[in-house]
Write a protein that holds these residues in place. Structure first.
Motif, mmCIF file in Angstrom:
data_model
loop_
_atom_site.group_PDB
_atom_site.id
_atom_site.type_symbol
_atom_site.label_atom_id
_atom_site.label_comp_id
_atom_site.label_asym_id
_atom_site.label_seq_id
_atom_site.Cartn_x
_atom_site.Cartn_y
_atom_site.Cartn_z
ATOM 1 N N LYS A 56 35.026 86.142 69.721
ATOM 2 C CA LYS A 56 36.260 86.886 69.451
ATOM 3 C C LYS A 56 37.444 86.246 70.186
ATOM 4 C CE LYS A 56 37.304 90.849 71.587
ATOM 5 N NZ LYS A 56 38.621 90.679 72.175
ATOM 6 N N PRO A 72 42.871 90.731 60.833
ATOM 7 C CA PRO A 72 42.489 91.802 61.761
ATOM 8 C C PRO A 72 41.070 91.540 62.277
ATOM 9 C CG PRO A 72 43.244 92.696 59.653
ATOM 10 C CD PRO A 72 43.146 91.214 59.489
ATOM 11 N N LEU A 73 40.871 91.752 63.569
ATOM 12 C CA LEU A 73 39.556 91.484 64.152
ATOM 13 C C LEU A 73 38.487 92.376 63.541
ATOM 14 C CD1 LEU A 73 40.571 90.909 67.853
ATOM 15 C CD2 LEU A 73 39.737 89.218 66.236
ATOM 16 N N GLU A 74 38.876 93.539 63.092
ATOM 17 C CA GLU A 74 37.914 94.431 62.435
ATOM 18 C C GLU A 74 37.362 93.766 61.176
ATOM 19 O OE1 GLU A 74 41.090 95.333 63.070
ATOM 20 O OE2 GLU A 74 40.993 96.959 64.520
ATOM 21 N N LYS A 75 38.220 93.063 60.476
ATOM 22 C CA LYS A 75 37.820 92.395 59.239
ATOM 23 C C LYS A 75 36.905 91.196 59.524
ATOM 24 C CE LYS A 75 39.857 90.676 54.957
ATOM 25 N NZ LYS A 75 41.103 90.327 54.284
ATOM 26 N N GLY A 77 34.629 91.280 61.820
ATOM 27 C CA GLY A 77 33.361 91.799 62.331
ATOM 28 C C GLY A 77 33.353 92.160 63.801
ATOM 29 N N LYS A 79 34.945 94.985 65.158
ATOM 30 C CA LYS A 79 35.459 96.340 65.314
ATOM 31 C C LYS A 79 34.895 97.001 66.574
ATOM 32 C CE LYS A 79 36.213 100.614 62.852
ATOM 33 N NZ LYS A 79 36.097 101.326 61.593
ATOM 34 N N ASP A 80 33.631 96.770 66.842
ATOM 35 C CA ASP A 80 32.994 97.380 68.007
ATOM 36 C C ASP A 80 33.480 96.794 69.336
ATOM 37 O OD1 ASP A 80 31.661 95.020 67.142
ATOM 38 O OD2 ASP A 80 29.995 95.504 68.472
ATOM 39 N N MET A 82 36.736 96.022 69.876
ATOM 40 C CA MET A 82 38.179 96.258 70.001
ATOM 41 C C MET A 82 38.483 97.060 71.259
ATOM 42 S SD MET A 82 39.383 94.595 67.558
ATOM 43 C CE MET A 82 41.051 95.081 67.804
ATOM 44 N N LYS A 84 39.829 99.856 72.907
ATOM 45 C CA LYS A 84 40.187 101.207 72.480
ATOM 46 C C LYS A 84 41.466 101.736 73.138
ATOM 47 C CE LYS A 84 36.149 102.116 70.288
ATOM 48 N NZ LYS A 84 36.075 101.814 68.929
ATOM 49 N N GLN A 87 44.622 100.276 71.594
ATOM 50 C CA GLN A 87 44.814 100.769 70.233
ATOM 51 C C GLN A 87 45.462 102.156 70.273
ATOM 52 O OE1 GLN A 87 44.450 99.443 67.299
ATOM 53 N NE2 GLN A 87 43.568 97.522 67.940
#
Length: 94
Positions: A56, A72-75, A77, A79-80, A82, A84, A87
């Protein structure tokens, strides 16, 4: 024999890669992140699931230095992984 030599009936049409092309890191802007990731892989018998944080960080460096398109980092893979609190702070700001 003439049919075997007829290459003009089918033409090759190249297409762009799904994610597009991106430049190599010629100036070593993300070399330190790459080295950490590669060391992590080696230390963990090349089990990439153990090196997701380093992966990442490396991808963030590439995006920050315009060596790949911003995603986006969620896209991608992550997301876990990130952050929090940051955000929530971004959402709280007007």
């Amino acid at each position: 024999m003439s049919t075997a030599m007829n290459f003009s009936s089918k033409s090759f049409r190249p297409r762009a890669p799904d994610k597009g092309s991106f430049p190599l890191d010629h100036f070593g802007e993300c070399k330190a992140f790459k080295e950490k990731f590669m060391k992590c892989l080696k230390d963990n018998s090349y089990d990439n699931s153990m090196c997701r944080v380093q992966s990442k960080d490396y991808l963030e460096c590439r995006m920050d230095n315009q060596l790949m398109a911003k995603e986006p980092l969620e896209k991608l893979g992550f997301k876990d992984l990130m952050d929090k609190p940051s955000q929530e702070n971004k959402e709280a700001k007007p």
